[in-house]
Scaffold this motif. Sequence first.
Motif, PDB file in Angstrom:
ATOM      1  N   MET A 137      -8.049  -4.379   1.633  1.00  0.00           N
ATOM      2  CA  MET A 137      -7.712  -3.193   2.406  1.00  0.00           C
ATOM      3  C   MET A 137      -7.139  -3.597   3.762  1.00  0.00           C
ATOM      4  SD  MET A 137      -8.316  -0.448   0.630  1.00  0.00           S
ATOM      5  CE  MET A 137      -8.512   0.943   1.686  1.00  0.00           C
ATOM      6  N   GLY A 138      -7.638  -4.714   4.284  1.00  0.00           N
ATOM      7  CA  GLY A 138      -7.113  -5.200   5.567  1.00  0.00           C
ATOM      8  C   GLY A 138      -5.659  -5.611   5.436  1.00  0.00           C
ATOM      9  N   ARG A 139      -5.301  -6.291   4.345  1.00  0.00           N
ATOM     10  CA  ARG A 139      -3.900  -6.681   4.129  1.00  0.00           C
ATOM     11  C   ARG A 139      -3.037  -5.445   3.930  1.00  0.00           C
ATOM     12  NH1 ARG A 139      -3.603 -10.976  -0.610  1.00  0.00           N
ATOM     13  NH2 ARG A 139      -3.861  -8.990  -1.614  1.00  0.00           N
ATOM     14  N   LEU A 140      -3.592  -4.404   3.334  1.00  0.00           N
ATOM     15  CA  LEU A 140      -2.831  -3.187   3.067  1.00  0.00           C
ATOM     16  C   LEU A 140      -2.432  -2.497   4.359  1.00  0.00           C
ATOM     17  CD1 LEU A 140      -1.814  -1.268   0.840  1.00  0.00           C
ATOM     18  CD2 LEU A 140      -3.989  -0.090   0.980  1.00  0.00           C
ATOM     19  N   GLU A 141      -3.310  -2.521   5.343  1.00  0.00           N
ATOM     20  CA  GLU A 141      -3.008  -1.870   6.613  1.00  0.00           C
ATOM     21  C   GLU A 141      -1.941  -2.611   7.402  1.00  0.00           C
ATOM     22  OE1 GLU A 141      -6.643  -1.274   8.703  1.00  0.00           O
ATOM     23  OE2 GLU A 141      -7.424   0.121   7.212  1.00  0.00           O
ATOM     24  N   THR A 142      -1.855  -3.935   7.252  1.00  0.00           N
ATOM     25  CA  THR A 142      -0.865  -4.704   8.009  1.00  0.00           C
ATOM     26  C   THR A 142       0.469  -4.771   7.283  1.00  0.00           C
ATOM     27  OG1 THR A 142      -1.647  -6.770   7.011  1.00  0.00           O
ATOM     28  CG2 THR A 142      -2.612  -6.102   9.134  1.00  0.00           C
ATOM     29  N   ALA A 143       0.503  -4.625   5.954  1.00  0.00           N
ATOM     30  CA  ALA A 143       1.752  -4.726   5.194  1.00  0.00           C
ATOM     31  C   ALA A 143       2.524  -3.423   5.293  1.00  0.00           C
ATOM     32  CB  ALA A 143       1.449  -5.047   3.739  1.00  0.00           C
ATOM     33  N   ASP A 144       3.863  -3.544   5.407  1.00  0.00           N
ATOM     34  CA  ASP A 144       4.694  -2.345   5.500  1.00  0.00           C
ATOM     35  C   ASP A 144       5.405  -2.062   4.192  1.00  0.00           C
ATOM     36  OD1 ASP A 144       4.345  -1.024   7.797  1.00  0.00           O
ATOM     37  OD2 ASP A 144       5.942  -1.998   8.912  1.00  0.00           O
ATOM     38  N   LYS A 145       6.329  -2.915   3.822  1.00  0.00           N
ATOM     39  CA  LYS A 145       7.164  -2.660   2.655  1.00  0.00           C
ATOM     40  C   LYS A 145       6.442  -3.013   1.360  1.00  0.00           C
ATOM     41  CE  LYS A 145      10.535  -1.484   5.308  1.00  0.00           C
ATOM     42  NZ  LYS A 145      10.818  -0.100   5.499  1.00  0.00           N
ATOM     43  N   GLN A 146       5.481  -3.928   1.420  1.00  0.00           N
ATOM     44  CA  GLN A 146       4.776  -4.350   0.218  1.00  0.00           C
ATOM     45  C   GLN A 146       3.566  -3.451  -0.066  1.00  0.00           C
ATOM     46  OE1 GLN A 146       3.472  -8.308   0.817  1.00  0.00           O
ATOM     47  NE2 GLN A 146       5.425  -9.047   1.605  1.00  0.00           N
ATOM     48  N   SER A 147       3.374  -2.418   0.730  1.00  0.00           N
ATOM     49  CA  SER A 147       2.146  -1.635   0.614  1.00  0.00           C
ATOM     50  C   SER A 147       2.030  -0.944  -0.735  1.00  0.00           C
ATOM     51  CB  SER A 147       2.068  -0.599   1.734  1.00  0.00           C
ATOM     52  OG  SER A 147       3.125   0.333   1.614  1.00  0.00           O
ATOM     53  N   LEU A 148       3.145  -0.542  -1.332  1.00  0.00           N
ATOM     54  CA  LEU A 148       3.074   0.129  -2.626  1.00  0.00           C
ATOM     55  C   LEU A 148       2.557  -0.831  -3.696  1.00  0.00           C
ATOM     56  CD1 LEU A 148       3.606   2.758  -4.047  1.00  0.00           C
ATOM     57  CD2 LEU A 148       5.935   1.989  -4.503  1.00  0.00           C
ATOM     58  N   HIS A 149       3.030  -2.090  -3.658  1.00  0.00           N
ATOM     59  CA  HIS A 149       2.568  -3.097  -4.615  1.00  0.00           C
ATOM     60  C   HIS A 149       1.076  -3.387  -4.400  1.00  0.00           C
ATOM     61  CE1 HIS A 149       2.600  -6.535  -7.248  1.00  0.00           C
ATOM     62  NE2 HIS A 149       2.170  -7.332  -6.259  1.00  0.00           N
ATOM     63  N   LEU A 150       0.673  -3.526  -3.136  1.00  0.00           N
ATOM     64  CA  LEU A 150      -0.735  -3.776  -2.834  1.00  0.00           C
ATOM     65  C   LEU A 150      -1.614  -2.583  -3.230  1.00  0.00           C
ATOM     66  CD1 LEU A 150      -0.564  -5.581   0.621  1.00  0.00           C
ATOM     67  CD2 LEU A 150      -1.355  -6.533  -1.533  1.00  0.00           C
ATOM     68  N   GLU A 151      -1.108  -1.370  -3.007  1.00  0.00           N
ATOM     69  CA  GLU A 151      -1.861  -0.180  -3.401  1.00  0.00           C
ATOM     70  C   GLU A 151      -2.106  -0.180  -4.906  1.00  0.00           C
ATOM     71  OE1 GLU A 151      -0.060   3.497  -2.158  1.00  0.00           O
ATOM     72  OE2 GLU A 151       0.228   2.757  -0.128  1.00  0.00           O
ATOM     73  N   ASN A 152      -1.078  -0.515  -5.670  1.00  0.00           N
ATOM     74  CA  ASN A 152      -1.235  -0.560  -7.127  1.00  0.00           C
ATOM     75  C   ASN A 152      -2.251  -1.623  -7.534  1.00  0.00           C
ATOM     76  OD1 ASN A 152       0.604   1.490  -7.436  1.00  0.00           O
ATOM     77  ND2 ASN A 152       2.345   0.124  -7.758  1.00  0.00           N
ATOM     78  N   GLN A 207      -3.019   6.203   1.422  1.00  0.00           N
ATOM     79  CA  GLN A 207      -1.830   6.708   0.722  1.00  0.00           C
ATOM     80  C   GLN A 207      -1.342   7.996   1.366  1.00  0.00           C
ATOM     81  OE1 GLN A 207      -3.413   6.952  -3.231  1.00  0.00           O
ATOM     82  NE2 GLN A 207      -2.568   4.955  -3.847  1.00  0.00           N
ATOM     83  N   HIS A 208      -2.275   8.863   1.722  1.00  0.00           N
ATOM     84  CA  HIS A 208      -1.905  10.132   2.363  1.00  0.00           C
ATOM     85  C   HIS A 208      -1.240   9.873   3.718  1.00  0.00           C
ATOM     86  CE1 HIS A 208      -2.010  14.320   3.441  1.00  0.00           C
ATOM     87  NE2 HIS A 208      -2.660  14.030   4.550  1.00  0.00           N
ATOM     88  N   GLN A 209      -1.806   8.968   4.498  1.00  0.00           N
ATOM     89  CA  GLN A 209      -1.225   8.635   5.803  1.00  0.00           C
ATOM     90  C   GLN A 209       0.161   8.022   5.642  1.00  0.00           C
ATOM     91  OE1 GLN A 209      -4.096   6.072   7.629  1.00  0.00           O
ATOM     92  NE2 GLN A 209      -5.488   7.746   8.185  1.00  0.00           N
ATOM     93  N   ARG A 210       0.327   7.132   4.649  1.00  0.00           N
ATOM     94  CA  ARG A 210       1.635   6.511   4.410  1.00  0.00           C
ATOM     95  C   ARG A 210       2.665   7.568   4.019  1.00  0.00           C
ATOM     96  NH1 ARG A 210       4.093   5.284  -0.093  1.00  0.00           N
ATOM     97  NH2 ARG A 210       2.206   5.458  -1.331  1.00  0.00           N
ATOM     98  N   TYR A 211       2.245   8.489   3.150  1.00  0.00           N
ATOM     99  CA  TYR A 211       3.153   9.544   2.716  1.00  0.00           C
ATOM    100  C   TYR A 211       3.556  10.430   3.901  1.00  0.00           C
ATOM    101  CZ  TYR A 211       4.860  13.746   0.443  1.00  0.00           C
ATOM    102  OH  TYR A 211       5.618  14.825   0.079  1.00  0.00           O
ATOM    103  N   ALA A 212       2.601  10.794   4.737  1.00  0.00           N
ATOM    104  CA  ALA A 212       2.894  11.631   5.909  1.00  0.00           C
ATOM    105  C   ALA A 212       3.822  10.902   6.868  1.00  0.00           C
ATOM    106  CB  ALA A 212       1.598  12.029   6.614  1.00  0.00           C
ATOM    107  N   LYS A 213       3.592   9.586   7.056  1.00  0.00           N
ATOM    108  CA  LYS A 213       4.440   8.795   7.955  1.00  0.00           C
ATOM    109  C   LYS A 213       5.860   8.714   7.407  1.00  0.00           C
ATOM    110  CE  LYS A 213       4.585   4.279  10.215  1.00  0.00           C
ATOM    111  NZ  LYS A 213       3.971   2.961  10.308  1.00  0.00           N
TER     112      LYS A 213
END
Length: 193
Positions: A1-16, A69-75
């Motif tokens: 989860m920590g890596r997910l917060e710092t990653a920008d473009k790779q966040s979708l892959h990390l979320e999956n 995911q909700h925050q990313r979508y809103a952003k």
Amino acid sequence: MGRLETADKQSLHLENEIQASIDQVFSHLERLEILSSKEPPNKRQNAKLRVDQLKYDVQHLQTALRNFQHQRYAKEQQERQREELLSRTFTTNDSDTTIPMDESLQFNSSLQKIHHGMDDLIGGGHSILEGLRAQRLTMKGTQKKILDIANMLGLSNTVMRLIEKRAFQDKYFMIGGMLVTCVVMFLVVQYLT
């Protein structure tokens, strides 16, 4: 989860990846729950408690992922709207931007007329109600005077009962007479024609 917060473009892959891990943990927890029910009775309660604690932790992680995911979508939506606003070219107002005041004024005057009409109806209803109250008082007074006159004439309850009984008997005589008259009229029409 920590890596997910710092990653920008790779966040979708990390979320999956995180979602797949959470799903896998859920399936393992279901298996653990089945196995905990097979434990000896003295250890079963403790095993169930640990499995429930793990479930709670995994649900907490699932909620955190959904919030991210909700925050990313809103952003992303805010960035899209910002880019859309920045790329829009603004022009002067057309002549179609006039405000239709005449219709609004007519509507307002119609509402005021209806309001005054309703006030008149309420006032009329109030005066009718007052008139009915006055008539009720008059009728009560008249009834009292009639009863006083009846008492002064000396009509007793017995005489009143006899009058009512006679009226009841007269009603039956009248109905009987009407039936006899109808039968006679039917026989006259039947035999004379």
